[in-house]
Design an enzyme around this catalytic site. Structure first.
Site, mmCIF file in Angstrom:
data_model
loop_
_atom_site.group_PDB
_atom_site.id
_atom_site.type_symbol
_atom_site.label_atom_id
_atom_site.label_comp_id
_atom_site.label_asym_id
_atom_site.label_seq_id
_atom_site.Cartn_x
_atom_site.Cartn_y
_atom_site.Cartn_z
ATOM 1 N N LYS A 95 0.182 3.793 -2.683
ATOM 2 C CA LYS A 95 -0.910 4.873 -2.736
ATOM 3 C C LYS A 95 -0.358 6.220 -2.585
ATOM 4 O O LYS A 95 -0.924 7.272 -2.793
ATOM 5 C CB LYS A 95 -1.786 4.700 -1.411
ATOM 6 N N LYS A 104 3.060 6.387 4.494
ATOM 7 C CA LYS A 104 2.107 5.729 4.103
ATOM 8 C C LYS A 104 2.748 4.252 4.548
ATOM 9 O O LYS A 104 3.779 3.838 4.363
ATOM 10 C CB LYS A 104 1.772 5.592 2.796
ATOM 11 N N SER A 135 -6.063 3.517 4.286
ATOM 12 C CA SER A 135 -5.571 2.706 3.084
ATOM 13 C C SER A 135 -6.901 1.946 2.045
ATOM 14 O O SER A 135 -6.734 0.756 1.884
ATOM 15 C CB SER A 135 -4.905 1.482 3.666
ATOM 16 N N SER A 193 0.831 -1.214 -0.139
ATOM 17 C CA SER A 193 0.092 0.042 0.212
ATOM 18 C C SER A 193 0.893 1.139 -0.161
ATOM 19 O O SER A 193 0.229 2.247 -0.021
ATOM 20 C CB SER A 193 -1.112 -0.033 1.020
#
Length: 383
Positions: A64, A223, A116, A61
């Protein structure tokens, strides 16, 4: 524009009072559990520590981050984004969007970065590009422009795919680029936000999954990520005394501890130094048709750069200004720019402005000046 080069040795670099002595004993390299890792200074991109940072890995993730950058540059924050059935049925971490549900682009992006939401990434991708595949192409193109050339994206969420990969160094480059955007900074540093939940009795109360925002002094992003294939991943950012660092750990057993160790190590390597202060006079430029024949140019703001001791000789400045300017001029009027370069990369800049106003030469003044020139010529040649 005429460009004037000034070597860094021609001006005094003043170490900020908080920086302490820049000449310190070498710090022992950090010991970490991550398979790949890096910490960089965001302004210059200077690598302060790396461990297998060029090895291709699944980014999970942390993908992202690129989704956010692409959405900020290709989308509009107040757009209304509708979740399709495809988005609502996306597997993995979720914002719990239902088919047909609408949120602003801004709220979708908070849902992507704080909790997320894979479903939100699909909604944003479809809104901007019509499909996830097309949006992923945009992501990859932008990544390559940033310099993350060992990266390829096939989706906007980070779900595993053999052709979806990046490196610790590339992810650091991407995050550092993101920090240039004020909206990016705001979103990735947000600890908690409430966004609408249409059809429900309460709104969505989102808490950022990035624990470093609570654990680490100066943390301001960015993140987390996890899949079985990628392991535990974290791209983290922190700012202290005007220095922005980005650390990346991929496939880490102790990603929080690893990241804090890397950031601590990075802050010990770099000091903020003042190259120019606001009001420093850097150049004098000729003035056409003015009451004064020249005007001094001064910097409009402080210019501070993060450097290590051995890097000072790799920093230079370029002054962009015309060789002659036209009156009238106002005090504080922009007449040029001073740019600071680290190697071949521009890392900072400030406007050069007029120290004083210069009035336009009046008709009477022009006539008197012409007569005076004639008089002095005659006096000089025929006396």
């Amino acid at each position: 524009m005429m460009k004037t080069n000034i070597a860094i040795c021609l001006f005094v670099i003043v170490v900020n009072v908080f920086s302490g002595n820049i000449c310190k004993a070498a710090e022992a390299p950090p010991e970490i559990t991550a398979k790949s890792a890096i910490v960089i200074e965001a302004m210059t991109g200077k690598v302060l520590y790396a461990k297998d940072a060029e090895e291709r890995r699944y980014p999970a993730s942390t993908t992202k981050i690129m989704t956010l950058i692409t959405a900020l540059e290709y989308g509009k924050m107040d757009d209304i984004v509708t979740a399709s059935e495809n988005a609502a049925n996306t597997e993995g971490s979720s914002l719990w969007l239902s088919k047909g549900e609408t949120l602003t682009m801004r709220d979708m992006l908070y849902g992507i970065m704080l909790v997320s939401g894979n479903d939100a990434t699909v909604s944003v991708a479809e809104h901007i590009s019509g499909s996830v595949d097309e949006f992923a192409k945009l992501m990859t193109e932008k990544a390559h422009l940033i310099g993350a050339v060992s990266t390829n994206f096939t989706n906007s969420s980070g779900l595993p795919d053999p052709n979806h990969y990046s490196t610790a160094h590339d992810l650091a480059r991407i995050a550092a680029y993101g920090y240039k955007n004020d909206e990016f900074r705001k979103i990735v540093s947000t600890k908690n936000i409430i966004i609408p939940w249409p059809g429900k009795e309460h709104d969505r109360d989102l808490y950022n999954e990035n624990r470093l925002l609570w654990l680490y002094d100066g943390a301001n992003g960015v993140k987390t990520g996890y899949t079985d294939a990628a392991g535990r991943c974290l791209v983290s950012g922190a700012q202290r005394h005007g220095i922005q660092l980005v650390a990346v750990v991929l496939d880490s057993e102790r990603m929080w501890d690893d990241s804090m160790v890397l950031l601590d190590y990075g802050f010990k390597q770099v000091r903020l130094m003042t190259v120019f202060r606001k009001g420093d006079i850097l150049k004098t430029v000729a003035v056409s048709n003015g009451e004064a024949k020249s005007v001094q140019l001064m910097t409009s703001a402080d210019i501070n750069i993060p450097v290590t001791e051995e890097e000072k000789n790799q920093i230079h400045t370029v002054i962009d200004v015309e060789s002659k300017v036209e009156a009238p001029l106002d005090s504080g009027q922009k007449l040029g720019v001073v740019r600071i370069y680290y190697k071949d990369k521009e890392i900072a800049a400030a406007d050069l402005v007029a120290v004083e106003a210069v009035a336009h030469k009046s008709f009477f003044t022009k006539v008197w000046s012409s007569l005076w020139n004639i008089f002095t010529f005659v006096l000089h040649n025929f006396a």
